[in-house]
Motif scaffolding. Structure first.
Motif, PDB file in Angstrom:
ATOM      1  N   GLY A  30      43.239  50.997  43.003  1.00  0.00           N
ATOM      2  CA  GLY A  30      43.747  52.109  43.793  1.00  0.00           C
ATOM      3  C   GLY A  30      44.979  52.794  43.218  1.00  0.00           C
ATOM      4  O   GLY A  30      45.511  53.719  43.825  1.00  0.00           O
ATOM      5  N   TRP A  31      45.469  52.346  42.060  1.00  0.00           N
ATOM      6  CA  TRP A  31      46.608  53.008  41.437  1.00  0.00           C
ATOM      7  C   TRP A  31      46.173  54.373  40.933  1.00  0.00           C
ATOM      8  O   TRP A  31      45.080  54.544  40.415  1.00  0.00           O
ATOM      9  N   ARG A  32      47.048  55.348  41.056  1.00  0.00           N
ATOM     10  CA  ARG A  32      46.741  56.713  40.623  1.00  0.00           C
ATOM     11  C   ARG A  32      47.573  57.060  39.397  1.00  0.00           C
ATOM     12  O   ARG A  32      48.770  56.791  39.357  1.00  0.00           O
ATOM     13  N   ASN A  33      46.919  57.665  38.408  1.00  0.00           N
ATOM     14  CA  ASN A  33      47.571  58.067  37.171  1.00  0.00           C
ATOM     15  C   ASN A  33      47.324  59.549  36.916  1.00  0.00           C
ATOM     16  O   ASN A  33      46.212  60.038  37.132  1.00  0.00           O
ATOM     17  N   VAL A  53      50.190  58.906  32.775  1.00  0.00           N
ATOM     18  CA  VAL A  53      51.367  58.246  33.355  1.00  0.00           C
ATOM     19  C   VAL A  53      51.067  57.854  34.797  1.00  0.00           C
ATOM     20  O   VAL A  53      50.341  58.544  35.508  1.00  0.00           O
ATOM     21  N   PRO A  54      51.622  56.723  35.242  1.00  0.00           N
ATOM     22  CA  PRO A  54      51.397  56.323  36.636  1.00  0.00           C
ATOM     23  C   PRO A  54      52.145  57.246  37.595  1.00  0.00           C
ATOM     24  O   PRO A  54      53.237  57.733  37.274  1.00  0.00           O
ATOM     25  N   LEU A  55      51.569  57.471  38.749  1.00  0.00           N
ATOM     26  CA  LEU A  55      52.233  58.286  39.761  1.00  0.00           C
ATOM     27  C   LEU A  55      53.157  57.451  40.639  1.00  0.00           C
ATOM     28  O   LEU A  55      53.855  57.990  41.485  1.00  0.00           O
ATOM     29  N   SER A  56      53.178  56.145  40.431  1.00  0.00           N
ATOM     30  CA  SER A  56      54.098  55.280  41.176  1.00  0.00           C
ATOM     31  C   SER A  56      55.225  54.861  40.236  1.00  0.00           C
ATOM     32  O   SER A  56      55.143  55.047  39.021  1.00  0.00           O
ATOM     33  N   ASP A  57      56.261  54.278  40.785  1.00  0.00           N
ATOM     34  CA  ASP A  57      57.394  53.814  39.987  1.00  0.00           C
ATOM     35  C   ASP A  57      57.166  52.413  39.413  1.00  0.00           C
ATOM     36  O   ASP A  57      58.015  51.899  38.698  1.00  0.00           O
ATOM     37  N   HIS A  59      55.448  49.365  37.128  1.00  0.00           N
ATOM     38  CA  HIS A  59      54.975  49.221  35.749  1.00  0.00           C
ATOM     39  C   HIS A  59      53.453  49.177  35.740  1.00  0.00           C
ATOM     40  O   HIS A  59      52.836  48.575  36.609  1.00  0.00           O
ATOM     41  N   ASP A  60      52.836  49.810  34.749  1.00  0.00           N
ATOM     42  CA  ASP A  60      51.370  49.866  34.711  1.00  0.00           C
ATOM     43  C   ASP A  60      50.742  48.758  33.869  1.00  0.00           C
ATOM     44  O   ASP A  60      49.518  48.678  33.779  1.00  0.00           O
ATOM     45  N   LYS A  66      45.440  51.859  27.767  1.00  0.00           N
ATOM     46  CA  LYS A  66      44.008  51.535  27.685  1.00  0.00           C
ATOM     47  C   LYS A  66      43.157  52.733  28.094  1.00  0.00           C
ATOM     48  O   LYS A  66      42.129  53.008  27.477  1.00  0.00           O
ATOM     49  N   LEU A  67      43.591  53.451  29.138  1.00  0.00           N
ATOM     50  CA  LEU A  67      42.865  54.619  29.607  1.00  0.00           C
ATOM     51  C   LEU A  67      42.776  55.670  28.501  1.00  0.00           C
ATOM     52  O   LEU A  67      41.706  56.217  28.225  1.00  0.00           O
ATOM     53  N   VAL A  68      43.902  55.932  27.830  1.00  0.00           N
ATOM     54  CA  VAL A  68      43.933  56.915  26.742  1.00  0.00           C
ATOM     55  C   VAL A  68      43.058  56.442  25.582  1.00  0.00           C
ATOM     56  O   VAL A  68      42.250  57.202  25.041  1.00  0.00           O
TER      57      VAL A  68
END
Length: 110
Positions: A30-33, A53-57, A59-60, A66-68
Motif C-alpha cells: 500500500g505504499w505510494r511512490n 520517490v516515496p510519498l511518505s517520510d 525509508h523505502d 528496484k522499481l526503476v
C-alpha cells in the motif's frame, strides 16, 4: 502495463521534442511512490530518464531503486524485441537491389 495511476502524460510533438509521464505506483503493502519518466529525443536516438520517490517520510528500503531497475530492464527488453522483429528499412532494400544485375542486362557471367 504496470497498473500505475498516470497523472500526466505529455507526448513529444516532434522526434527531437521531450515527453514525460508522471504517475503514482502503489506497492503490495500500500505504499505510494511518485514516478516520473522523461523521454528526450536526440540526433542519435532517445534518452530515457526515470526517478521514483516515496510519498511518505519513511525509508523505502530500496523499493524505489528496484522499481526503476525493473522498469528500465523491461523497457530495454521491449526495445530489443522491437528492433529484432522490425522489417528491413526501405533504404537497405534499395541498396540490395542495386547490387544485383537486373534481368536482361549484359552482366558478365562467372
Amino acid at each position: 502495463d504496470r497498473g500505475w495511476e498516470v497523472r500526466m502524460q505529455r507526448t513529444p510533438s516532434t522526434p527531437l521534442d521531450d515527453g514525460q509521464i508522471d504517475a503514482i505506483a502503489q506497492t503490495l503493502l500500500g505504499w505510494r511512490n511518485e514516478v516520473v519518466i522523461r523521454v528526450a529525443g536526440t540526433a542519435q536516438g532517445v534518452v530515457v530518464d526515470m526517478r521514483s520517490v516515496p510519498l511518505s517520510d519513511l525509508h523505502d528500503f530500496g523499493e524505489n531503486g528496484k522499481l526503476v531497475e525493473e522498469f528500465l530492464l523491461a523497457l530495454d527488453q521491449k526495445v530489443t524485441l522491437l528492433l529484432r522483429d522490425a522489417p528491413a528499412a526501405p533504404a537497405a532494400e534499395a541498396e540490395d537491389a542495386t547490387d544485383t544485375p537486373e534481368a536482361g542486362t549484359d552482366a558478365p557471367a562467372n
